[in-house]
Design a protein around this motif. Structure first.
Motif, PDB file in Angstrom:
ATOM      1  N   GLU A 130       9.232-110.880  31.747  1.00 53.28           N
ATOM      2  CA  GLU A 130      10.434-110.531  33.130  1.00 53.28           C
ATOM      3  C   GLU A 130      11.578-109.847  32.443  1.00 53.28           C
ATOM      4  N   ILE A 131      12.037-110.895  31.479  1.00 54.55           N
ATOM      5  CA  ILE A 131      13.626-110.674  30.428  1.00 54.55           C
ATOM      6  C   ILE A 131      13.479-108.813  30.206  1.00 54.55           C
ATOM      7  N   TYR A 132      12.538-108.661  29.212  1.00 47.97           N
ATOM      8  CA  TYR A 132      12.036-108.018  28.032  1.00 47.97           C
ATOM      9  C   TYR A 132      12.224-106.272  28.545  1.00 47.97           C
ATOM     10  N   ASP A 133      10.651-106.819  30.273  1.00 53.10           N
ATOM     11  CA  ASP A 133      10.842-105.489  31.385  1.00 53.10           C
ATOM     12  C   ASP A 133      12.132-105.359  31.372  1.00 53.10           C
ATOM     13  N   SER A 134      13.166-106.514  32.129  1.00 48.22           N
ATOM     14  CA  SER A 134      14.239-106.237  32.478  1.00 48.22           C
ATOM     15  C   SER A 134      15.551-105.142  32.314  1.00 48.22           C
ATOM     16  N   ILE A 135      15.686-106.041  31.041  1.00 46.58           N
ATOM     17  CA  ILE A 135      16.549-105.174  30.077  1.00 46.58           C
ATOM     18  C   ILE A 135      16.215-104.280  29.221  1.00 46.58           C
ATOM     19  N   GLY A 136      14.891-103.205  29.995  1.00 47.43           N
ATOM     20  CA  GLY A 136      14.781-102.112  28.806  1.00 47.43           C
ATOM     21  C   GLY A 136      14.062-101.747  27.662  1.00 47.43           C
ATOM     22  N   MET A 137      13.945-103.365  27.154  1.00 41.65           N
ATOM     23  CA  MET A 137      12.866-103.969  25.647  1.00 41.65           C
ATOM     24  C   MET A 137      12.120-103.029  25.853  1.00 41.65           C
ATOM     25  N   THR A 138      11.213-103.740  26.650  1.00 41.16           N
ATOM     26  CA  THR A 138       9.419-103.137  26.646  1.00 41.16           C
ATOM     27  C   THR A 138       9.381-102.053  27.155  1.00 41.16           C
ATOM     28  N   GLU A 139       9.982-100.751  27.350  1.00 38.37           N
ATOM     29  CA  GLU A 139       9.712-100.081  27.393  1.00 38.37           C
ATOM     30  C   GLU A 139      10.722 -98.929  25.778  1.00 38.37           C
ATOM     31  N   ALA A 140      12.129 -99.419  25.134  1.00 42.55           N
ATOM     32  CA  ALA A 140      12.235 -99.360  24.349  1.00 42.55           C
ATOM     33  C   ALA A 140      10.967 -99.375  22.931  1.00 42.55           C
ATOM     34  N   LEU A 141      10.670-100.319  22.277  1.00 48.50           N
ATOM     35  CA  LEU A 141       9.801-100.640  22.267  1.00 48.50           C
ATOM     36  C   LEU A 141       8.541 -99.990  21.986  1.00 48.50           C
ATOM     37  N   ILE A 142       7.888 -99.147  23.392  1.00 47.58           N
ATOM     38  CA  ILE A 142       6.952 -98.683  23.363  1.00 47.58           C
ATOM     39  C   ILE A 142       7.075 -97.550  22.499  1.00 47.58           C
ATOM     40  N   LYS A 143       8.369 -97.066  23.010  1.00 45.48           N
ATOM     41  CA  LYS A 143       9.427 -95.557  22.569  1.00 45.48           C
ATOM     42  C   LYS A 143       9.228 -95.438  21.071  1.00 45.48           C
ATOM     43  N   THR A 144      10.200 -96.418  20.411  1.00 48.34           N
ATOM     44  CA  THR A 144       9.935 -96.733  18.944  1.00 48.34           C
ATOM     45  C   THR A 144       8.437 -96.369  17.884  1.00 48.34           C
ATOM     46  N   ALA A 145       7.507 -97.438  18.601  1.00 50.49           N
ATOM     47  CA  ALA A 145       6.379 -97.877  18.302  1.00 50.49           C
ATOM     48  C   ALA A 145       5.514 -96.391  18.407  1.00 50.49           C
ATOM     49  N   THR A 146       5.201 -96.592  20.060  1.00 46.94           N
ATOM     50  CA  THR A 146       3.354 -95.956  19.938  1.00 46.94           C
ATOM     51  C   THR A 146       4.233 -94.135  20.165  1.00 46.94           C
ATOM     52  N   THR A 147       5.896 -93.818  20.699  1.00 50.85           N
ATOM     53  CA  THR A 147       6.112 -92.512  20.603  1.00 50.85           C
ATOM     54  C   THR A 147       6.346 -92.273  19.397  1.00 50.85           C
ATOM     55  N   GLY A 148       7.366 -93.186  18.847  1.00 50.66           N
ATOM     56  CA  GLY A 148       7.938 -93.003  17.369  1.00 50.66           C
ATOM     57  C   GLY A 148       6.641 -92.764  16.038  1.00 50.66           C
ATOM     58  N   VAL A 149       6.140 -93.411  16.113  1.00 52.44           N
ATOM     59  CA  VAL A 149       4.961 -93.652  15.235  1.00 52.44           C
ATOM     60  C   VAL A 149       3.739 -92.580  15.209  1.00 52.44           C
ATOM     61  N   PHE A 150       3.318 -93.547  16.551  1.00 54.86           N
ATOM     62  CA  PHE A 150       1.891 -93.305  16.703  1.00 54.86           C
ATOM     63  C   PHE A 150       1.467 -91.455  17.106  1.00 54.86           C
ATOM     64  N   GLU A 151       2.604 -91.016  18.636  1.00 58.38           N
ATOM     65  CA  GLU A 151       2.462 -90.027  18.904  1.00 58.38           C
ATOM     66  C   GLU A 151       3.212 -88.861  18.391  1.00 58.38           C
ATOM     67  N   PHE A 152       4.175 -89.442  17.269  1.00 62.40           N
ATOM     68  CA  PHE A 152       5.310 -88.357  16.343  1.00 62.40           C
ATOM     69  C   PHE A 152       3.821 -88.352  15.779  1.00 62.40           C
ATOM     70  N   CYS A 153       2.934 -88.808  14.585  1.00 60.54           N
ATOM     71  CA  CYS A 153       1.823 -88.087  14.010  1.00 60.54           C
ATOM     72  C   CYS A 153       0.472 -88.025  14.350  1.00 60.54           C
ATOM     73  N   GLY A 154       0.275 -87.612  15.942  1.00 59.77           N
ATOM     74  CA  GLY A 154      -0.189 -87.379  16.198  1.00 59.77           C
ATOM     75  C   GLY A 154      -1.603 -87.954  16.546  1.00 59.77           C
ATOM     76  N   ILE A 155      -1.079 -89.308  16.174  1.00 59.23           N
ATOM     77  CA  ILE A 155      -1.936 -90.040  17.439  1.00 59.23           C
ATOM     78  C   ILE A 155      -1.952 -90.581  18.663  1.00 59.23           C
ATOM     79  N   GLU A 156      -3.249 -90.502  19.969  1.00 57.05           N
ATOM     80  CA  GLU A 156      -2.923 -90.827  20.493  1.00 57.05           C
ATOM     81  C   GLU A 156      -2.578 -92.139  21.330  1.00 57.05           C
ATOM     82  N   SER A 157      -2.236 -92.113  21.950  1.00 53.42           N
ATOM     83  CA  SER A 157      -1.651 -93.296  22.589  1.00 53.42           C
ATOM     84  C   SER A 157      -2.969 -94.051  23.168  1.00 53.42           C
TER      85      SER A 157
END
Length: 190
Positions: A130-157
């Protein structure tokens, strides 16, 4: 389906290891082929070095061959200091390299060289979710790993699961987390 599971936790008694076992058992139970790369157990060197030649080491080539064969890639790791363990970051730096995972094209765009693969990320952390969600950390983790690594290389999350308060919850809560993971893996990979 051929699955590559990249695991980054140094303690074989950890909850992350229980997650690894749950994922592998679920996939193998459905008849999938699973290759696990325990980065600590294999002693992966996380340091990217410039050798002046631009040639990949045998260690990197082995990892790239496993990625090339995989239909799906799952990362399992804890969140430490709001990021992934250094060994996993080093793995990404060295293995998901230019010319293998991505490249720039003549139009100035990016060719995503790992297209056609699916990717799942599973994280744990000590902070309540709940703390990570409320401060935007969960969203940031998803952006950096899912978007920044997987999706950047074409891997479908196909998902990014985060589980908070792991060190402080009881075994019943951890069993519920494992069951959630089992159900998610079973629903994603028929």
């Amino acid at each position: 389906m051929n699955h590559l599971v990249v695991y980054a936790h140094p303690n074989p008694e950890s909850f992350n290891h229980a997650i690894l076992e749950t994922v592998v058992e679920s996939l193998q139970g459905k008849g999938h082929e699973v290759t696990v790369r325990d980065l600590y157990a294999i002693g992966l060197d996380p340091v990217l070095r410039f050798d002046g030649k631009g040639e990949a080491s045998q260690e990197v080539i082995t990892e790239q061959e496993l990625i090339s064969k995989a239909d799906a890639i799952t990362f399992i790791y804890p969140i430490w200091w709001t990021g992934m363990p250094a060994i996993l970051k080093g793995y990404i730096d060295r293995v998901y390299s230019y010319g293998f995972a991505y490249q720039y094209n003549a139009e100035g765009g990016i060719d995503k060289l790992l297209s056609g693969k699916k990717g799942l990320i599973i994280n744990t952390h000590g902070t309540p979710k709940e703390i990570y969600d409320s401060i935007g950390m969960t969203e940031a983790l998803i952006k950096t790993a899912t978007t920044g690594v997987f999706e950047f290389c074409g891997i479908e999350s196909v998902g990014h699961l985060t589980f908070g308060s792991v060190p402080s919850v009881d075994d019943t809560a951890r069993k519920e987390m494992l069951e959630e993971i089992r159900k998610k893996v079973n629903s994603l990979f028929e």
